[in-house]
Structure formats: C-alpha cells, structure tokens
Design an enzyme around this catalytic site. Structure first.
Site, PDB file in Angstrom:
ATOM      1  N   ASN A   9      -8.929  -5.049 -11.313  1.00 33.11           N
ATOM      2  CA  ASN A   9      -8.304  -3.724 -11.276  1.00 33.11           C
ATOM      3  C   ASN A   9      -6.903  -3.870 -10.702  1.00 33.11           C
ATOM      4  O   ASN A   9      -6.734  -4.024  -9.497  1.00 33.11           O
ATOM      5  CB  ASN A   9      -9.170  -2.788 -10.414  1.00 33.11           C
ATOM      6  CG  ASN A   9      -8.450  -1.505 -10.020  1.00 33.11           C
ATOM      7  OD1 ASN A   9      -7.407  -1.154 -10.585  1.00 33.11           O
ATOM      8  ND2 ASN A   9      -9.006  -0.804  -9.044  1.00 33.11           N
ATOM      9  N   ASP A 152      -8.241   3.413 -18.684  1.00 35.15           N
ATOM     10  CA  ASP A 152      -8.280   4.630 -17.867  1.00 35.15           C
ATOM     11  C   ASP A 152      -8.261   5.880 -18.730  1.00 35.15           C
ATOM     12  O   ASP A 152      -8.804   6.914 -18.367  1.00 35.15           O
ATOM     13  CB  ASP A 152      -7.010   4.685 -16.991  1.00 35.15           C
ATOM     14  CG  ASP A 152      -7.268   4.237 -15.570  1.00 35.15           C
ATOM     15  OD1 ASP A 152      -8.240   3.518 -15.342  1.00 35.15           O
ATOM     16  OD2 ASP A 152      -6.465   4.613 -14.690  1.00 35.15           O
ATOM     17  N   HIS A 212      -8.485  11.849  -7.489  1.00 30.15           N
ATOM     18  CA  HIS A 212      -8.336  10.407  -7.221  1.00 30.15           C
ATOM     19  C   HIS A 212      -6.932  10.257  -6.651  1.00 30.15           C
ATOM     20  O   HIS A 212      -5.938  10.288  -7.395  1.00 30.15           O
ATOM     21  CB  HIS A 212      -8.508   9.578  -8.499  1.00 30.15           C
ATOM     22  CG  HIS A 212      -8.281   8.123  -8.242  1.00 30.15           C
ATOM     23  ND1 HIS A 212      -9.267   7.177  -8.342  1.00 30.15           N
ATOM     24  CD2 HIS A 212      -7.172   7.460  -7.828  1.00 30.15           C
ATOM     25  CE1 HIS A 212      -8.777   5.989  -8.004  1.00 30.15           C
ATOM     26  NE2 HIS A 212      -7.496   6.144  -7.693  1.00 30.15           N
ATOM     27  N   ILE A 213      -6.826  10.187  -5.336  1.00 32.96           N
ATOM     28  CA  ILE A 213      -5.495  10.145  -4.738  1.00 32.96           C
ATOM     29  C   ILE A 213      -5.293   8.869  -3.910  1.00 32.96           C
ATOM     30  O   ILE A 213      -5.920   8.638  -2.901  1.00 32.96           O
ATOM     31  CB  ILE A 213      -5.179  11.447  -3.945  1.00 32.96           C
ATOM     32  CG1 ILE A 213      -6.311  11.849  -3.013  1.00 32.96           C
ATOM     33  CG2 ILE A 213      -4.913  12.584  -4.902  1.00 32.96           C
ATOM     34  CD1 ILE A 213      -6.071  13.182  -2.289  1.00 32.96           C
ATOM     35  N   GLY A 214      -4.412   8.019  -4.454  1.00 32.00           N
ATOM     36  CA  GLY A 214      -4.035   6.769  -3.791  1.00 32.00           C
ATOM     37  C   GLY A 214      -2.535   6.613  -3.981  1.00 32.00           C
ATOM     38  O   GLY A 214      -1.806   7.620  -3.973  1.00 32.00           O
ATOM     39  N   SER A 215      -2.076   5.398  -4.211  1.00 28.52           N
ATOM     40  CA  SER A 215      -0.646   5.216  -4.490  1.00 28.52           C
ATOM     41  C   SER A 215      -0.229   6.030  -5.699  1.00 28.52           C
ATOM     42  O   SER A 215       0.864   6.573  -5.782  1.00 28.52           O
ATOM     43  CB  SER A 215      -0.354   3.744  -4.769  1.00 28.52           C
ATOM     44  OG  SER A 215      -0.290   3.073  -3.567  1.00 28.52           O
TER      45      SER A 215
HETATM   46  N1  LIG Z   1      -6.038   5.990   6.704  1.00 31.42           N
HETATM   47  C1  LIG Z   1      -5.293   6.374   5.673  1.00 31.42           C
HETATM   48  N2  LIG Z   1      -4.771   7.633   5.646  1.00 31.42           N
HETATM   49  C2  LIG Z   1      -4.022   8.043   4.608  1.00 31.42           C
HETATM   50  N3  LIG Z   1      -3.721   7.273   3.552  1.00 31.42           N
HETATM   51  C3  LIG Z   1      -4.208   6.021   3.519  1.00 31.42           C
HETATM   52  C4  LIG Z   1      -5.009   5.500   4.571  1.00 31.42           C
HETATM   53  N4  LIG Z   1      -5.325   4.215   4.257  1.00 31.42           N
HETATM   54  C5  LIG Z   1      -4.750   3.951   3.054  1.00 31.42           C
HETATM   55  N5  LIG Z   1      -4.081   5.038   2.616  1.00 31.42           N
HETATM   56  C6  LIG Z   1      -3.288   5.176   1.394  1.00 31.42           C
HETATM   57  O1  LIG Z   1      -4.030   4.689   0.260  1.00 31.42           O
HETATM   58  C7  LIG Z   1      -3.121   4.003  -0.618  1.00 31.42           C
HETATM   59  C8  LIG Z   1      -3.856   3.006  -1.475  1.00 31.42           C
HETATM   60  O2  LIG Z   1      -4.715   3.694  -2.325  1.00 31.42           O
HETATM   61  P1  LIG Z   1      -5.508   2.912  -3.485  1.00 31.42           P
HETATM   62  O3  LIG Z   1      -6.212   3.964  -4.281  1.00 31.42           O
HETATM   63  O4  LIG Z   1      -6.368   1.855  -2.879  1.00 31.42           O
HETATM   64  O5  LIG Z   1      -4.305   2.198  -4.215  1.00 31.42           O
HETATM   65  P2  LIG Z   1      -3.844   1.970  -5.708  1.00 31.42           P
HETATM   66  O6  LIG Z   1      -3.222   3.241  -6.124  1.00 31.42           O
HETATM   67  O7  LIG Z   1      -2.951   0.804  -5.661  1.00 31.42           O
HETATM   68  O8  LIG Z   1      -5.104   1.703  -6.497  1.00 31.42           O
HETATM   69  C9  LIG Z   1      -2.138   3.328   0.342  1.00 31.42           C
HETATM   70  O9  LIG Z   1      -0.912   3.124  -0.297  1.00 31.42           O
HETATM   71  C10 LIG Z   1      -2.019   4.344   1.452  1.00 31.42           C
HETATM   72  O10 LIG Z   1      -0.941   5.209   1.160  1.00 31.42           O
HETATM   73  C1  LIG Z   2      -3.024   5.475 -13.116  1.00 27.01           C
HETATM   74  C2  LIG Z   2      -2.624   5.129 -11.728  1.00 27.01           C
HETATM   75  O1  LIG Z   2      -1.722   5.719 -11.196  1.00 27.01           O
HETATM   76  O2  LIG Z   2      -3.330   4.126 -11.124  1.00 27.01           O
HETATM   77  P1  LIG Z   2      -3.203   3.626  -9.598  1.00 27.01           P
HETATM   78  O3  LIG Z   2      -3.541   4.798  -8.752  1.00 27.01           O
HETATM   79  O4  LIG Z   2      -4.237   2.535  -9.512  1.00 27.01           O
HETATM   80  O5  LIG Z   2      -1.816   3.160  -9.376  1.00 27.01           O
HETATM   81 MG   LIG Z   3      -6.021   2.542  -7.975  1.00 32.20          MG
END
Ligand SMILES: Nc1ncnc2c1ncn2[C@@H]1O[C@H](COP(=O)(O)OP(=O)(O)O)[C@@H](O)[C@H]1O
Ligand SMILES: CC(=O)OP(=O)(O)O
Ligand SMILES: [Mg+2]
Length: 431
Positions: A9, A152, A212-215
């Site tokens: 991934n 995706d 789904h909230i990450g980067s």
């Molecule tokens: N304790 C936390 N509180 C808030 N945000 C966090 C925490 N730990 C990690 N993160 C956020 O999660 C992000 C990573 O999310 P992830 O879904 O694993 O990444 P990607 O989008 O690369 O797949 C990091 O960039 C950071 O901003």
């Molecule tokens: C589609 C997408 O933004 O994926 P990720 O959150 O893994 O960067």
């Molecule tokens: Mg991701």
C-alpha cells in the site's frame, strides 16, 4: 514450503506492506510500514510473531520505492521468518493503486495493463506514479512473481450518474474520462465489511458515513452497502484538504494564483507531466502551506502552537462538517453509524470529539472515556458512542488496505482460490 502473498500500500506519506500465508483464509506473517516519508525522519513499524518494534530511521528514504526496497529487505533478512526469505517464497504481489480509471476489477500486470495504467498516472500524481514505480521494480527485480493491481476507485463505480457527472460539455467529458471516480475505496470496502459485521447487519443493508482521514482525506456516503457519493473526484485533490493538498477550491483560483501556474512544472519528467498549478495544489498546499508541518498530530492539540495551527484545525472541521451534513441528507437520515478511520481518524480524539459535538443535531454523541482511550491494537472496530444504542453509532475502524490480499474484502470479484491454488482466469482477474 508453501508460498506467500505480499500486499503493498503506497500512500501519499507512507508505504505499508504485509506478507500473508497463501492459505484459505490467509494468515498474516509480517506487517511492516514506513510513515512520515514527506516529513523526515521516517518511522518504521514492524510486527511479526508477536514481536513489535518501532524506530526512527537514520536512512533517508525520500521516495516510496526506497521505502518499499527497505521494507522488503528488512522482512527477507529477518532470521525468524524463514517462510519469507527471498522472492522465491512469494506467489503474488497485490498492489494498491489509487486510480484505476474505468477498471471495476483487479487486473494482473502485463505489458498491456501496465501501459493502460501508465496513461492514468497524471490523474493521481501523488500516488499512481509511486505505486507503478513499485510495480515496475517488482517486475524487474522479482520477475517470477505475478503482480496484481487493486484499485481505490473500483468501490465507487456505484455512484449514480447525476453525482459522478461534472456539468461540462459531455462530449469532451466522455472522450477524456472527466468524471468523479473517488478513492480510498479499498479502505472503504474493508471498513464496510468490518462495521457491518460488528453491527451484526448484512452489508447490503448497512448505511454509513465513513471518513478516511490521513495525509489524504476523504469521506464517503454508503447506502445499502454501496458508495453513493464521496468527496474526492476526478483526482484525489478534490474534497477535503490534506497534508499537502488544498482540497476543493474555486477552480478559477488557479488563474489568479500566479500567471506561471499553467506551465509544466520543472519537476515534470517524460514519465510524469504535471503542471505548476497541479504541483502547488497537490504538493504545496494543505497543512504544509498553512503551518509548515504535514503532521496533523502537531495541529490537533488542545493548545495549538500558533494561530495558523488553530486555523488549519478549524478549516478541517468546517470542511468535514459540510460533507457530513450533505451526506446525512442524501442518506435520508437513515444512518447506522459515522465511522472515523485513517491515520488522523483513528488517532485524534480531539478531532473526533470536536466533530461529534457539532453534530448533536443529527443525534450523534460521544463517550469521552472511550474516545480518549481509542481502539486497542487488536480491535478493528470500536464503538465510542454515548448512550444506549439509539441513533447512529459513532465508531472508529482501524482500516487495513493491505487486506486486499487476504481475500476477506470484496474489492472486486477476485477470489484467491482455496489452499493457494488461485485460478486467475476463472476468478475474474483481467490478464
Ligand atoms: N496522534 C495523531 N493525531 C493526529 N494525527 C495523527 C496522529 N498520528 C498520526 N496522525 C496523522 O496521520 C497521518 C498518516 O495517516 P495515514 O492514513 O497512515 O497516511 P497515508 O495517507 O500516507 O496513508 C500523518 O501524516 C499524521 O498527520
Ligand atoms: C487517495 C489518497 O489520498 O490516498 P492516501 O490517503 O493513502 O494518500
Ligand atoms: Mg493511506
């Protein structure tokens, strides 16, 4: 010795890999991930046979390919993992690819499918290029192992026409494939299955709003087990802001930002043609532009270090609320649960509480103790709602996009056959 399946991934800030046994059902052999590729130093997380390990890496791994090579070597050289000692022990590699265009199913990589996917690279500039570089690397360095790509975008093929169509000239739109595709679908598929099971409901009767909230961040409305809307669009830039992405803006902003914005970026190569505007909106915006950090953990804190950090937090809350309100109406208020997932969704108790407190009018309420504690390592779904079970549940789901390879989620019609005898032709892989 029986062979294994490797799942990869490549996210926008991380690379995560998992080796599974080639059994029915498959079992996890080792999980390894490098995060923080965009905000060094990178962190390695490694988990095998009950051993857990986390370390900050001294090595500079600035690309997804470097991170993948490092992870592969680390697993192959682990003396306790004799079943994955070299490429000879791997039967298939399952790759998460963000943009699959019109592909509804997974495809096996060959010259033709790779050529087709190369044509989609520009539509997911933070993802497809990196994922396909890993696919190419596997093709050249592990030539005997078959690569399967899972998309995706496939999960969102059910989005109705009026939702996926942009109101522009339809001849041009159709000729160029300009429509909403939506992403994070492998994750949404895993979450839907896991939450339906947790709620004891059939998947096809489950209605959810999932974040789904990450980067990269997106949100999805799921009605009767199907995606009916999602915040990302033609590309993963649309919708919510992210670590380096602006999210949705007035499209005209591009013409007023700078008159240089339409030009091809100096970073463009013969492999990747992205304009300065795309580079700015995808790679130089979001939290990074507002605060200087791409790490939301430094933003989601009770006492933000600057006004800019507070503003970034408030912007995120505002944009997410807009979608929750809209999707609640689209689902006719018939909602089983609101689900938090992804790096931020799973880890930030503050963001979850802030959002849920602002959704009281929808009947959502949070249990502060459960929220602060978050899910345990082995807890895929955790209920953090307050109250007796009336109204929509508030849930955290620890998503797992590598589970594409475990056969437990229905990303497509693909079935990895029992006992490891996968019949690709019969099981729906396009070759
Ligand atoms: N304790 C936390 N509180 C808030 N945000 C966090 C925490 N730990 C990690 N993160 C956020 O999660 C992000 C990573 O999310 P992830 O879904 O694993 O990444 P990607 O989008 O690369 O797949 C990091 O960039 C950071 O901003
Ligand atoms: C589609 C997408 O933004 O994926 P990720 O959150 O893994 O960067
Ligand atoms: Mg991701």
């Amino acid at each position: 010795m029986p062979k294994s399946i490797l799942a990869v991934n490549a996210g926008s800030s991380s690379v995560k890999i998992t080796f599974y046994t080639f059994d029915n059902p498959p079992r996890t052999i080792v999980d390894a991930a490098i995060s923080g590729i965009t905000a060094p130093p990178s962190t390695l997380k490694y988990q095998a046979r009950g051993r857990k390990h986390k370390e900050e890496l001294k090595e500079k791994l600035s690309t997804a390919q470097d991170a993948f090579k490092y992870l592969l070597q680390r697993c192959f050289s682990d003396p306790e993992l004799s079943e994955v000692a070299s490429a000879d022990d791997v039967e298939y590699i399952c790759h998460r690819v963000v943009h699959g265009g019109d592909y509804c199913d997974a495809v096996e990589i060959n010259d033709e499918t790779l050529g087709h996917l190369k044509g989609l690279e520009d539509l997911a500039p933070l993802h497809n290029f990196s994922a396909l570089e890993i696919v190419r690397l596997c093709k050249s360095e592990l030539p005997k192992v078959r690569s399967i790509t899972f998309f995706d975008s496939s999960f969102h093929q059910t989005i109705p026409e009026a939702v996926r169509t942009y109101p522009i000239n339809q001849e041009i739109a159709k000729a160029n494939g300009l429509r909403k595709y939506g992403f994070h679908g492998i994750s949404y598929s895993f979450i839907l299955r896991s939450v339906a099971q947790y709620l004891n409901k059939p998947v096809e009767k489950t209605n959810l709003i999932v974040m789904h909230i990450g980067s990269g961040a997106s949100i999805c409305a799921i009605k009767d087990g199907k995606s009916v809307d999602t915040s990302m669009g033609l590309t993963p830039l649309a919708g919510l802001p992210g670590a380096t992405r602006s999210g949705s803006i007035d499209p005209s902003l591009v013409f007023h930002y700078t008159n240089e914005a339409g030009k091809l970026s100096p970073a463009s190569t013969s492999e990747m043609h992205i304009s300065t505007a795309e580079d700015i909106l995808n790679k130089q915006s979001g939290w990074k532009a507002l605060t200087g950090t791409t790490d939301f953990a430094q933003i989601a804190v009770p006492n933000p270090p600057s006004e800019a950090h507070k503003l970034a937090f408030d912007i995120f809350v505002d944009r997410i609320l807009g979608y929750i309100g809209s999707y609640y109406v689209k689902l006719n208020g018939e909602l089983d649960g609101v689900v938090f997932a992804g790096g931020i969704g799973e880890k930030s108790a503050l963001l979850r509480r802030t959002l849920v407190d602002k959704c009281q009018c929808l009947g959502l309420a949070i249990d502060d103790v459960a929220n602060d504690k978050g899910p345990g390592d082995e807890e895929t779904v955790k209920d953090i709602s307050k109250g007796s079970g009336k109204g929509p549940r508030v849930l955290i789901c620890q998503t797992n996009e590598q589970a594409i390879a475990s056969g437990e989620i229905e990303v497509s019609t693909v079935v990895l056959g029992p006992g490891g005898s996968a019949d690709l032709q019969a099981s729906g892989f396009r070759q």
